[in-house]
Design an enzyme around this catalytic site. Structure first.
Site, PDB file in Angstrom:
ATOM      1  N   THR A   1     -23.048 -22.232  -0.127  1.00 27.27           N
ATOM      2  CA  THR A   1     -24.490 -22.306  -0.489  1.00 27.27           C
ATOM      3  C   THR A   1     -25.158 -23.671  -0.144  1.00 27.27           C
ATOM      4  O   THR A   1     -24.620 -24.659  -0.538  1.00 27.27           O
ATOM      5  CB  THR A   1     -24.531 -22.064  -2.160  1.00 27.27           C
TER       6      THR A   1
ATOM      7  N   LYS B   1     -29.772 -16.484  -0.419  1.00 30.38           N
ATOM      8  CA  LYS B   1     -28.888 -17.141  -1.333  1.00 30.38           C
ATOM      9  C   LYS B   1     -29.307 -18.354  -2.421  1.00 30.38           C
ATOM     10  O   LYS B   1     -29.118 -18.036  -3.598  1.00 30.38           O
ATOM     11  CB  LYS B   1     -27.612 -17.796  -0.638  1.00 30.38           C
TER      12      LYS B   1
END
Length: 304
Positions: free
Chosen positions: A98, A174
């Site tokens: 991420t 995300k």
């Protein structure tokens, strides 16, 4: 046509399961981790342990990186013994962390200069779904990258979303997912903390909420950790300090207000600075004063 040689760098909670899913699908999987014993343990079950990312990259057509953040990804690629120098032109780097979407876009360009294809491919679902091949991947990249790595993605995930033909879209989705995840954990902790403060039996509260409209996946999953008094980190408090920080950074670029995300970020920051940084993210409940938290089975409760 022979299947591509694949390697997985990072055998943490998610990476270990992803490597196992690839092995279960019949691939010979090269693995590398800063914990040498983790790579060797995987190899004993079938696979190849590599001492450094460069060694793995030299043997593989597709390199899957499952490390914590952008800084670790930089080290995997460009640090001492890094993968980028050893990867062949036309090989694929799959980035599952991420990260800031703008950083991911820039990384695609840096690797393209070396003839390396790139997939922006953050993941979600937790360790159990990674181990069973049932997790979700939010991907973006060039068609040539999908052509080479697509079957491997399908072996690791039940849902592989293709969100664009350039890097960035996967990381944006995300980051938005992490907005919801972080806010939901914070809200779940607040609700459980109020119940404890008001003298409601926590097990009864958990039973009712998980069968009512107020339930969320995060309440059901994370408040089970609180009931067990088990803060062993599956996803640590500091992960959401980082991820909600990325959420706010993304929105700041377009001056977009995120009041709930800002509050949740402050809650995780407070938990981190209070000494719970490396505990499970459900430990955010420990910031609430004057409540008795359930302790491990057989032990007394602890007071927050």
């Amino acid at each position: 046509m022979n299947s591509p040689q694949v390697g997985v760098i990072g055998l943490g909670a998610m990476g270990a399961g992803m490597a196992a899913s690839l092995r279960r699908a019949g691939h010979t999987v090269h693995v590398c981790d800063v914990r040498r014993d983790a790579a060797e343990a995987f190899a004993r079950e079938g696979g190849v342990a590599c001492a450094a990312p460069a060694e793995l990259a030299a043997a593989c057509d597709v390199v899957v990186s499952v490390v914590v953040n952008a800084a670790q990804t930089e080290a995997v690629l460009f640090g001492e013994g890094g993968a980028a120098a050893a990867m062949r032109p036309g090989s694929v780097f799959v980035m599952c962390s991420t990260v800031d979407p703008n950083w991911s876009v820039a990384l695609e360009a840096r690797l393209a200069e070396k003839g390396i294809l790139y997939l922006d491919a953050p993941i979600s679902g937790g360790a159990a779904k990674a181990a069973s091949g049932q997790m979700t991947m939010m991907t973006a990249g060039r068609p040539e990258a999908y052509a080479k790595a697509g079957a491997l993605l399908d072996a690791m995930a039940a849902k592989v979303y293709r969100l664009g033909d350039r890097a960035g879209a996967g990381s944006k989705v995300k980051v938005i997912n992490q907005l919801l995840a972080g806010v939901h954990i914070a809200a779940a902790a607040e609700a459980m903390a109020l119940g404890l403060r008001e003298g409601v039996d926590p097990a009864a509260l958990y039973e009712v909420i998980t069968h009512s409209a107020g339930n969320s996946w995060m309440f059901e999953n994370r408040m089970a950790h609180v009931l067990a008094g088990d803060y062993t980190p599956l996803s640590a408090v500091d992960i959401f300090v980082k991820d909600l920080g990325l959420v706010l950074d993304l929105a700041r670029g377009s001056k977009f207000p995120l009041p709930l995300s800002s509050t949740a970020h402050q809650m995780f920051m407070q938990a981190s600075t209070a000494g719970f940084a490396r505990e499970d993210d459900s430990a955010v409940i420990k910031i609430f004063p004057g409540i008795e938290l359930p302790g491990p089975a057989g032990q007394e409760r602890t007071k927050a």
